[in-house]
Design an enzyme around this catalytic site. Structure first.
Site, short mmCIF file in Angstrom:
data_model
loop_
_atom_site.label_atom_id
_atom_site.label_comp_id
_atom_site.label_asym_id
_atom_site.label_seq_id
_atom_site.Cartn_x
_atom_site.Cartn_y
_atom_site.Cartn_z
N THR A 152 0.38 -1.08 0.24
CA THR A 152 -0.27 0.03 0.17
C THR A 152 0.75 1.48 -0.08
OG1 THR A 152 -1.68 -1.18 1.09
CG2 THR A 152 -2.70 1.17 1.28
N SER A 158 -5.82 -0.03 -2.76
CA SER A 158 -6.39 -0.95 -3.66
C SER A 158 -5.94 -1.16 -5.44
CB SER A 158 -8.26 -1.05 -3.88
OG SER A 158 -8.82 -0.94 -2.37
N GLY A 191 2.41 -3.14 8.07
CA GLY A 191 2.34 -4.09 9.52
C GLY A 191 3.47 -4.06 9.55
N ARG A 324 -28.25 -12.64 32.76
CA ARG A 324 -28.40 -12.17 32.90
C ARG A 324 -30.14 -11.68 32.94
NH1 ARG A 324 -29.18 -7.64 34.57
NH2 ARG A 324 -28.57 -5.19 34.17
N GLY A 442 -24.17 -1.88 29.23
CA GLY A 442 -22.78 -1.42 30.03
C GLY A 442 -21.77 -2.33 30.21
N THR A 463 -11.22 -3.43 4.89
CA THR A 463 -10.46 -2.30 4.14
C THR A 463 -9.25 -3.00 3.84
OG1 THR A 463 -11.51 -0.41 5.18
CG2 THR A 463 -9.52 -0.37 4.17
N GLU A 465 -6.33 -6.24 2.79
CA GLU A 465 -6.74 -7.73 2.35
C GLU A 465 -7.56 -6.61 0.71
OE1 GLU A 465 -5.21 -9.71 1.18
OE2 GLU A 465 -3.28 -9.36 2.77
N ASP A 467 -10.21 -3.41 -0.42
CA ASP A 467 -11.31 -2.75 0.08
C ASP A 467 -12.66 -2.97 -0.06
OD1 ASP A 467 -12.82 0.11 1.22
OD2 ASP A 467 -13.67 -0.62 -0.81
#
Length: 683
Positions: A152, A158, A191, A324, A442, A463, A465, A467
């Site tokens: 990128t 892309s 990355g 709950r 909550g 997004t 690999e 969009d």
């Protein structure tokens, strides 16, 4: 054993049960072909090896994730999917399954693993040849060489084919010169770049004295052993992100950086000793897409990983909802368990059913990936002949590096499915995790319960690999254009003309027609009574009719194109094009679920999974009821009947919700959210 009551006015159905044997049978179906590997990971991996720690600083997160990656590499998990000749183990598809299982842990670690072993290591393995494999794969698998995947750019996400970074061959020295000519050519969001990478696979425009040859990948060292940037390499840090705090995303820029010609990953194109560019694939477009096609595993992994995140969120929310209590019913002393409310069931159970459907579709594409890209498939990389020379052929028996027509069609279909499934699954994960957070009130917002961080982390899966919107356009193009024409040198008007011709002649991909599915469809013909809602063939036919109609009508719109208006016409029809892609993927997902149920032996496990399949089908039809009514596939009365049936199925499955979560096979040790602990367990 849990059983569900049957309403007196409902069509006769088998009584549902969900004891341990049922759970195990369904888990076996979901585990698919790599069930042994999934069970190995469930048994071997300790929670501290893959879970995160809420509240850590970014510096602490990055250090923890790096240490966890190195620990997993030491334990052998970096070897999965790499060639056995260099120390790898298992097969190519197994690496996708391992990625899915690791996604039940910290998603920052998952992405770091994906960058190191999937993108960086995968590029060396799939785009490189013997010289690269011998030199680097062992160190990559062991974590001794950490790397990045530099695709990128600031100005090109892309649109990989238009990257600006250059790799220019200097005939005088035999070097490749890597250069960032503009600000928009800076590699970004990479990355491992900001902190850990010592080497990067850099995608650049390859240039020789003969001219440009399109995008190729080059191995470029970026740091020395002390971690300092090498001369000519500028490294930046993308800083704080919305999610994935443990991943050190950064930037690379290069100022006339020289690397040996041998660093060119030359599986699809090389520079010979005379400085001439050589490739067995003459067409630049075809060569580019063939190269990218070998990297399709990344999209398979992203889809599978996001699907796992959605499953974990559902496990947390359903476990919490089953304990709950909120508001008491008239005359009752105790408040009602929230999962007993239809509205709460409606939030969670259809999404659970869709997670089942997507998981089964994921199994199908993973198996197909292994068939086409595994060690025994049509292409396992360049071979070395008796004289030690590397061959660029995709098959030893074929000249010219070209796949056979059937292989090309199979590869195109795989890429279409993977692109669409990645888009649909990542959007599902984003929607599901948010819904689960809300379903937990909550408590779902507390960091210790993991949902907020999961939601932030999975956001970017839509997004990277590819969009998602761009990927759906790729799906539509794959449906509407023949493989060989799609990769040819067609202008928009010619492409649109071929699309129209194919639609008119019915030359479009059809997945329905396999014997089992066709039998179900044939049995459903003529069914128009309310009981048809339960009929699998009727459900399949609804998905099929929608996909076929949308594809046909978009083709008719594009038929009006000329050389002068082709782009404008295609642009104006993009909503229609994207709908064609989505409905096609919905159909193949439904087919995967239907086939999985149809293949099961008669019994309580099949009965329960059959109900889950019907919930997925009818909830999907209900979600798009406007289209079905507008196009005469549903009357308003039958639309209301679909809604009623979804409600009924939610009620039928409510007593088995916990069992269906257990059947997902998420290790209990990885579900650490206090609100998700079973009654009586330590919190």
């Amino acid at each position: 054993m849990v059983t569900s009551p049957q309403m007196s006015d409902a069509p006769a159905r088998p009584e549902l049960t969900s004891g341990p044997e049922v759970v195990e049978s369904i888990r076996t179906v979901l585990d698919g072909a790599w069930g042994d590997l999934r069970q190995r990971i469930r048994t071997e991996l300790r929670p501290e090896q893959i879970l995160g720690e809420p509240g850590q600083s970014i510096t602490e997160q990055r250090a923890r994730v790096r240490d966890q990656l190195l620990g997993l590499a030491e334990a052998g998990y970096g070897r999965i999917g790499f060639p056995a000749a260099y120390g790898g183990e298992l097969d190519y598809g197994a690496s996708c399954v391992a990625f899915e299982m690791q996604a039940y842990g910290d998603l920052s670690l998952l992405v770091k693993l994906g960058v190191q072993f999937g993108l960086f290591g995968g590029a060396v393995a799939r785009l490189g040849t013997e010289r690269h494999h011998q030199a680097y794969l062992a160190d990559i698998m062991a974590g001794r060489l950490l790397g990045s995947f530099g695709m990128t750019e600031v100005g090109h996400g892309s649109n990989v084919q238009r990257l600006e970074t250059t790799a220019t061959y200097d005939a005088a020295t035999g070097d490749l010169v890597i250069h960032t000519p503009t600000e928009s050519a800076v590699k970004t969001y990479i990355g491992n770049a900001a902190q850990d990478a010592r080497m990067a696979v850099i995608f650049a425009q390859l240039i020789t004295d003969e001219g440009g040859h399109g995008v190729h990948a080059v191995l470029v060292p970026v740091r020395d052993e002390a971690g300092a940037a090498l001369p000519g390499v500028t490294i930046g840090d993308n800083g704080v992100k919305a999610g994935l705090p443990g991943v050190d995303n950064g930037t690379f820029a290069f100022d006339q950086v020289r690397v040996p010609k041998a660093n060119l990953l030359n599986a699809f194109g090389d520079i010979d000793d005379n400085g001439h560019y050589v490739s067995d694939i003459d067409n630049e477009n075809r060569r580019f897409f063939t190269m990218l096609g070998t990297l399709v595993r990344g999209r398979v992994c992203v889809g599978g990983g996001s699907g796992s995140a959605a499953k974990k969120a559902l496990a947390i929310a359903i476990r919490y909802g089953d304990q709950r209590r909120q508001f008491e019913a008239p005359g009752a002393e105790q408040e009602v368990v929230v999962l007993d409310y239809l509205a709460h069931q409606r939030k969670l159970l259809p999404r659970l059913a869709k997670s089942y459907a997507l998981s089964l579709a994921q199994n199908v594409v993973t198996e197909r990936l292994e068939e086409l890209h595994g060690a025994g498939a049509a292409r396992s990389g360049p071979s070395v002949d008796d004289a030690g020379r590397e061959s660029l052929r995709t098959r030893p028996e074929e000249e010219g590096g070209e796949r056979s027509a059937s292989d090309q069609e199979a590869q195109r279909e795989l890429e279409t499915r993977v692109a669409g499934l990645k888009a649909v699954t990542t959007w599902h994960a984003l929607d599901t995790i948010q819904t689960c957070r809300e379903a937990c009130g909550g408590a779902g917002y507390m960091a210790e319960n993991q949902l907020g961080q999961m939601r932030a982390d999975v956001d970017v899966f839509t997004t990277f690999e590819g969009d998602n919107t761009v990927l759906l356009q790729l799906v539509a193009k794959g449906l509407l254009t023949e493989y060989k024409e799609m990769w040819g040198d067609l202008d928009p008007a010619e492409m649109v003309g071929l699309v129209s011709k194919q639609v008119a002649e019915g030359v479009v991909e059809r997945t329905t027609g396999r014997a089992g599915l066709q039998r179900l469809l044939d049995l459903a013909k003529g069914r128009d009574d309310d009981s048809a809602l339960d009929d699998r063939g009727w459900q399949l036919s609804m998905f099929e009719q929608r996909a076929d109609h949308v594809l046909e009508t978009v083709g008719k719109r594009l038929r009006k194109a000329t050389k002068d208006n082709a782009f404008q016409l295609f642009n104006a029809a993009q909503d229609h094009v994207l709908l064609a892609a989505r409905t096609h993927i919905d159909r193949i997902v439904m087919e995967a679920f239907a086939e999985a149920v149809d293949d099961m032996p008669e019994g309580p496990a099949r009965d329960l999974l059959d109900h889950v399949c019907s919930l997925y089908a009818l909830a999907s039809i209900e979600e798009d009821k406007a289209w079905f009514i507008e196009h005469g596939r549903l009357t308003t009365a039958r639309s209301r009947a679909v809604t009623a049936q979804v409600n009924q199925l939610c009620g039928d499955l409510r007593p088995h919700a916990q069992a269906l979560v257990d059947a997902l096979g998420i290790p209990d040790g990885l579900i650490t959210a206090p609100i998700a602990q079973r009654a009586g367990e330590a919190r």
